[in-house]
Design a protein around this motif. Structure first.
Motif, PDB file in Angstrom:
ATOM      1  N   SER A 445     110.062  96.322 140.024  1.00  0.00           N
ATOM      2  CA  SER A 445     109.196  95.881 139.867  1.00  0.00           C
ATOM      3  C   SER A 445     108.891  94.758 141.282  1.00  0.00           C
ATOM      4  O   SER A 445     107.433  94.430 141.542  1.00  0.00           O
ATOM      5  CB  SER A 445     109.100  95.582 138.373  1.00  0.00           C
ATOM      6  OG  SER A 445     108.835  96.358 137.424  1.00  0.00           O
ATOM      7  N   ALA A 446     109.573  93.900 141.117  1.00  0.00           N
ATOM      8  CA  ALA A 446     109.563  93.225 142.332  1.00  0.00           C
ATOM      9  C   ALA A 446     109.168  94.008 143.854  1.00  0.00           C
ATOM     10  O   ALA A 446     107.721  93.200 144.576  1.00  0.00           O
ATOM     11  CB  ALA A 446     110.586  92.279 142.882  1.00  0.00           C
ATOM     12  N   ARG A 447     109.228  94.821 144.211  1.00  0.00           N
ATOM     13  CA  ARG A 447     109.818  95.593 145.137  1.00  0.00           C
ATOM     14  C   ARG A 447     107.998  96.245 144.883  1.00  0.00           C
ATOM     15  O   ARG A 447     107.207  96.345 145.857  1.00  0.00           O
ATOM     16  CB  ARG A 447     109.839  96.781 145.285  1.00  0.00           C
ATOM     17  CG  ARG A 447     109.834  97.668 146.620  1.00  0.00           C
ATOM     18  CD  ARG A 447     111.168  98.429 146.518  1.00  0.00           C
ATOM     19  NE  ARG A 447     111.316  99.356 147.826  1.00  0.00           N
ATOM     20  CZ  ARG A 447     111.402  98.935 149.733  1.00  0.00           C
ATOM     21  NH1 ARG A 447     111.757  97.365 149.524  1.00  0.00           N
ATOM     22  NH2 ARG A 447     111.251  99.483 150.161  1.00  0.00           N
ATOM     23  N   LEU A 448     107.357  96.555 144.004  1.00  0.00           N
ATOM     24  CA  LEU A 448     106.131  97.124 143.612  1.00  0.00           C
ATOM     25  C   LEU A 448     104.929  96.618 143.775  1.00  0.00           C
ATOM     26  O   LEU A 448     103.401  96.276 144.267  1.00  0.00           O
ATOM     27  CB  LEU A 448     106.248  97.638 141.741  1.00  0.00           C
ATOM     28  CG  LEU A 448     107.141  99.354 141.877  1.00  0.00           C
ATOM     29  CD1 LEU A 448     106.477  99.687 140.062  1.00  0.00           C
ATOM     30  CD2 LEU A 448     106.432 100.344 142.531  1.00  0.00           C
ATOM     31  N   LEU A 449     105.025  95.124 142.847  1.00  0.00           N
ATOM     32  CA  LEU A 449     104.331  94.078 143.015  1.00  0.00           C
ATOM     33  C   LEU A 449     103.891  92.724 144.178  1.00  0.00           C
ATOM     34  O   LEU A 449     102.683  92.782 144.832  1.00  0.00           O
ATOM     35  CB  LEU A 449     104.884  92.759 141.702  1.00  0.00           C
ATOM     36  CG  LEU A 449     104.455  93.614 140.353  1.00  0.00           C
ATOM     37  CD1 LEU A 449     105.190  93.008 140.076  1.00  0.00           C
ATOM     38  CD2 LEU A 449     103.286  94.413 139.794  1.00  0.00           C
ATOM     39  N   ARG A 450     104.933  93.972 145.463  1.00  0.00           N
ATOM     40  CA  ARG A 450     104.717  93.188 146.917  1.00  0.00           C
ATOM     41  C   ARG A 450     104.017  93.366 147.532  1.00  0.00           C
ATOM     42  O   ARG A 450     103.158  93.428 148.013  1.00  0.00           O
ATOM     43  CB  ARG A 450     105.757  93.298 147.208  1.00  0.00           C
ATOM     44  CG  ARG A 450     106.641  92.164 148.505  1.00  0.00           C
ATOM     45  CD  ARG A 450     107.352  92.023 149.045  1.00  0.00           C
ATOM     46  NE  ARG A 450     108.623  91.650 148.056  1.00  0.00           N
ATOM     47  CZ  ARG A 450     109.712  92.543 147.741  1.00  0.00           C
ATOM     48  NH1 ARG A 450     109.798  93.663 148.312  1.00  0.00           N
ATOM     49  NH2 ARG A 450     110.360  91.713 147.038  1.00  0.00           N
ATOM     50  N   ARG A 451     103.389  95.153 146.495  1.00  0.00           N
ATOM     51  CA  ARG A 451     102.517  95.712 147.509  1.00  0.00           C
ATOM     52  C   ARG A 451     101.033  95.679 146.832  1.00  0.00           C
ATOM     53  O   ARG A 451     100.333  96.487 146.756  1.00  0.00           O
ATOM     54  CB  ARG A 451     103.139  97.141 147.577  1.00  0.00           C
ATOM     55  CG  ARG A 451     104.620  97.205 148.815  1.00  0.00           C
ATOM     56  CD  ARG A 451     105.275  98.826 148.142  1.00  0.00           C
ATOM     57  NE  ARG A 451     104.606 100.283 148.935  1.00  0.00           N
ATOM     58  CZ  ARG A 451     104.606 100.903 148.100  1.00  0.00           C
ATOM     59  NH1 ARG A 451     105.457 101.359 147.850  1.00  0.00           N
ATOM     60  NH2 ARG A 451     103.643 101.914 148.690  1.00  0.00           N
ATOM     61  N   VAL A 452     101.492  95.058 145.450  1.00  0.00           N
ATOM     62  CA  VAL A 452      99.584  95.505 144.896  1.00  0.00           C
ATOM     63  C   VAL A 452      98.423  93.847 145.855  1.00  0.00           C
ATOM     64  O   VAL A 452      99.035  93.210 146.421  1.00  0.00           O
ATOM     65  CB  VAL A 452      99.709  94.528 143.460  1.00  0.00           C
ATOM     66  CG1 VAL A 452      98.841  94.198 143.268  1.00  0.00           C
ATOM     67  CG2 VAL A 452     100.463  95.515 142.393  1.00  0.00           C
TER      68      VAL A 452
END
Length: 466
Positions: A445-452
């Motif tokens: 999730s940390a990786r996904l949210l970094r791209r939001v």
């Protein structure tokens, strides 16, 4: 204390260069320093309703396991029903409320609160597991219907730069009810000869009061806070200082590109920020134990007497109550992504303590419950505020429902899986599996949210340049 927002009209008439017209303007009183009356009334409704629902929730695990003799797997199925059925109707509640415009949010919320209230006396009349499961399913249907329109009303009443704090205030009031409910249940169990019947009866009476307050005091069409915010010139800069991206503020002020209340779910998921938020909510939900299972694990570890079991939720509720508002304000200033992930790290620490063989006694209980309450304070309202930033105003209820449905459905799966692993290999193995899953889900999730792009932050200036 928080006062109803009476300054929106003045803000609308302020000169474009007047910093009082923006969420974080200085000098002068900040527009976001007050909490709209709609938020306070909805918080009161949630407070009253949570007293009612938490009375039942506090005694239900022990009632089903100790009184009816359910296995952990059987309880996991019912607990999954209790927490997961709402996922099936949240989208319905969100879509119906959007179709009705501003007044539709209140109408659907009233139906949801009323349905849950009617289920309380039915628990007095059913004693077989299938019938109990059916009543719990209807009760959670009411919760599913009301959650998205209620959160939509909060998001529409609050300014974008203060949504985190507005949701924090609501969640704090909601949690005050969660704090009182177990206490009432505890006293009834000790005082009444037929304690469970007394709990269900009083719970129904309290729930009716909550519905009445909602009907009488929540406006049919809450005023939209953005109408009173100037966006031009210095306002955009000040909005950025408040943690709201200038582009997001301008989009909200213009109403964004209307998606239309009949926009399908796939259109909402076509928005990258909504899709990533939903994906993270699902991943993390798959490794998030229900409150009931966490309390049952603590009770087994300490061999706690049954009469004291309803007091365990008080620790979680007390910490949630204290931290909900300040953490919501922190999320508005520093960005919601970091706080949302930090909350799940707190939950991971709680799982770790449950796995330590030498840990025990009052210190274990207090620490685990403190971490559990911190988890809720850092994630519950923060996720709702983040979702509100990511969807247009005219489909706000549907957008909130999409993310909440994914999260709730994942927790439903987690409850059944956790109960199955506990039955087969014991509670220690089940908690270990949940801890490993949560660690992996948090990392992804940390990786996904970094791209939001816009939703989770509203990002701080430092995040925008990193």
């Amino acid at each position: 204390m928080y006062l109803a927002d009476r300054g929106s009209a003045a803000s609308a008439s302020a000169a474009p260069g007047d910093r009082r017209a923006v969420p974080d303007g200085r000098p002068g009183r900040r527009a976001g320093s007050t909490i709209p009356s709609t938020v306070l009334v909805l918080g009161t409704v949630s407070l009253i309703t949570d007293i009612s629902s938490e009375m039942v929730t506090a005694v239900l695990p022990l009632y089903l396991v100790a009184e009816l003799g359910l296995s952990p797997l059987g309880f996991g199925v019912l607990d999954g029903v209790y927490n997961g059925v709402s996922a099936l109707v949240r989208l319905v509640g969100g879509r119906l409320s959007d179709r009705g415009g501003g007044s539709g949010h209140k109408a659907v919320a009233v139906v949801g609160y009323g349905l849950s209230a009617l289920c309380k006396p039915l628990l007095l009349m059913v004693h077989s597991l299938p019938l109990i499961g059916a009543v719990l399913a209807v009760d959670r249907t009411g919760k599913g219907l009301r959650t998205a329109p209620r959160d939509a009303m909060i998001s529409l009443a609050a300014e974008p730069g203060a949504r985190g704090r507005a949701f924090g205030v609501h969640r704090a009031m909601d949690t005050a009810g969660a704090l009182c409910g177990p206490l009432v249940a505890f006293m009834l169990l000790r005082a009444a000869a037929d304690g469970y019947d007394a709990v269900f009866t009083v719970s129904f009476c309290v729930a009716v009061v909550g519905v009445v307050v909602l009907l009488l005091f929540v406006p049919r069409r809450p005023a939209t806070a953005m109408k009173g915010i100037a966006v031009a010139g210095p306002a955009v800069v000040a909005g950025d200082a408040a943690g709201v991206r200038p582009s997001a503020l301008a989009e909200d002020a213009a109403g964004r590109a209307p998606a239309g209340p009949r926009a399908p779910v796939r259109a909402l998921l076509g928005r990258p920020e909504v899709r990533r938020l939903t994906g993270c909510a699902v991943l993390l939900g798959l490794a998030t134990l229900s409150d009931s299972f966490l309390y049952l694990t603590l009770q087994r570890r300490l061999d706690l007497p049954g009469a004291w079991f309803p007091l365990l939720p008080l620790g979680t509720a007390a910490v949630f109550l204290v931290l909900a508002v300040p953490l919501g304000a922190i999320a508005d200033r520093t960005g919601r992504r970091r706080l949302f992930l930090a909350g799940h790290l707190a939950l991971l620490c709680a799982y770790g303590l449950l796995l330590v063989p030498s840990a025990g006694g009052a210190a274990l209980v207090c620490t685990v419950l403190a971490l559990h309450g911190s988890f809720y304070a850092a994630t519950d309202g923060v996720l709702a505020a983040a979702t509100a930033d990511a969807v247009p105003e005219d489909v706000r209820g549907s957008g909130l429902a999409v993310v909440q449905t994914g999260q709730t459905a994942a927790r439903f799966v987690c409850s059944i899986a956790f109960g199955a692993v506990w039955t087969a290999w014991g509670d220690h193995t089940a908690v270990l599996a949940a801890a490993v899953g949560l660690a992996l889900a948090t990392a992804v999730s940390a990786r996904l949210l970094r791209r939001v792009g816009t939703p989770l932050p509203p990002a701080s200036p430092s995040e925008q340049t990193s």
